[in-house]
Every structure is written in C-alpha cells, then in structure tokens.
Scaffold this motif. Structure first.
Motif, PDB file in Angstrom:
ATOM      1  N   HIS A  96       2.323  -4.879   3.715  1.00 12.04           N
ATOM      2  CA  HIS A  96       2.178  -3.688   2.881  1.00 12.04           C
ATOM      3  C   HIS A  96       1.540  -2.526   3.657  1.00 12.04           C
ATOM      4  N   GLY A  99       4.386  -1.069   5.687  1.00 10.03           N
ATOM      5  CA  GLY A  99       5.242  -0.291   4.798  1.00 10.03           C
ATOM      6  C   GLY A  99       4.628   1.042   4.416  1.00 10.03           C
ATOM      7  N   GLN A 102       4.806   3.355   7.487  1.00  5.41           N
ATOM      8  CA  GLN A 102       6.183   3.806   7.678  1.00  5.41           C
ATOM      9  C   GLN A 102       6.683   4.673   6.524  1.00  5.41           C
ATOM     10  N   ARG A 103       5.931   4.707   5.435  1.00  4.32           N
ATOM     11  CA  ARG A 103       6.304   5.481   4.233  1.00  4.32           C
ATOM     12  C   ARG A 103       7.675   5.070   3.700  1.00  4.32           C
ATOM     13  N   ILE A 104       7.883   3.746   3.594  1.00  2.00           N
ATOM     14  CA  ILE A 104       9.173   3.239   3.129  1.00  2.00           C
ATOM     15  C   ILE A 104       9.049   2.441   1.836  1.00  2.00           C
ATOM     16  N   GLN A 105       7.936   2.596   1.151  1.00  2.00           N
ATOM     17  CA  GLN A 105       7.735   1.837  -0.077  1.00  2.00           C
ATOM     18  C   GLN A 105       7.127   2.747  -1.137  1.00  2.00           C
ATOM     19  N   GLU A 109       3.669  -0.403  -4.248  1.00  2.00           N
ATOM     20  CA  GLU A 109       3.594  -1.403  -3.184  1.00  2.00           C
ATOM     21  C   GLU A 109       2.392  -1.142  -2.281  1.00  2.00           C
ATOM     22  N   THR A 110       2.102   0.119  -2.019  1.00  2.05           N
ATOM     23  CA  THR A 110       0.924   0.460  -1.216  1.00  2.05           C
ATOM     24  C   THR A 110      -0.344   0.039  -1.946  1.00  2.05           C
TER      25      THR A 110
END
Length: 131
Positions: A96, A99, A102-105, A109-110
């Motif tokens: 997490h 993620g 990467q700023r993909i969630q 989720e964060t």
C-alpha cells in the motif's frame, strides 16, 4: 496413495516453491498486467481479469482465515499462523505504501496503510512466545 513419496517431501516443496515463485508469485506481484497478457488475457478488453485476480486473492484470504480459526479454536499451528499473519501484514503495508507513492490507488487503499500497520503491531504484540 497419500504419502507414497514422503521421503522426498522437502525436495518437492523446494522445487514447487522455485517454480511457483518464478511463474506466478513474482510476476503477478510486480507485473500483473504483463503476466496477464502472457496468460492470454486481452488488456483492457478483458475486464474479467479484475474478477479473476479478486477471486484468487479471496481464495488465499479464506485459507488464512481457516488457519486462524483452527489456531484459535484448537491451538494447532498457532506460531506458524502468527508468522504467516506477520508476513501478510508487513507485505500489505509495503504494497500500500508503494501504491501511494506511485499514486495508482484510491485514497481508501492508502488509508489501509494505517489499518495494516495496526494489525501488524497487534499481531506482534499477541505473538505467542515460549516462556
């Protein structure tokens, strides 16, 4: 039939571990869409890929749930169960965090970074150790 090759059980586990790590675990963890394309999923047309990955994850979660229930009710394999939980929660924190970086969630989720950090801390606190 069961156990007819038990003398080679450790060798079997080692070979199985090497193959499944190389073919499934590492590719799915670090390059899931590339792995999916190799498995003949058509990306992005096959939206069922998300359902497939979800079901795979769900099966593994149910296995861990069964291990926890058995350890909780019977005390069977309680230390290995805690070891598995520590590994899962530590891995989920890392997953997490990556993620989030990467700023993909989505933010939900964060936010789970805190949840998995708490579960890791609680699991370590309740970890059964010899007296």
């Amino acid at each position: 039939m069961i156990g007819i090759w038990q003398s080679a059980s450790q060798t079997y586990l080692l070979g199985l571990c090497i193959v499944t790590t190389a073919v499934f675990a590492l590719p799915i963890t670090f390059a899931p869409l590339r792995w999916a394309r190799l498995m003949r999923w058509r990306i992005p047309e096959h939206t069922d890929l998300a359902v497939y990955f979800g079901r795979c994850l769900g099966c593994f979660i149910l296995i861990v749930e069964a291990l926890m229930l058995r350890a909780a009710l019977a005390g069977t394999a309680i230390v290995p169960t805690f070891e598995i939980l520590v590994a899962i929660f530590a891995g989920m924190v890392l997953l997490h965090v990556v993620g989030a970086i990467q700023r993909i969630q989505p933010w939900t989720e964060t936010a789970e970074i805190g949840l998995y950090s708490l579960l890791l801390a609680l699991t370590l606190g309740f970890f059964p150790v010899a007296a």
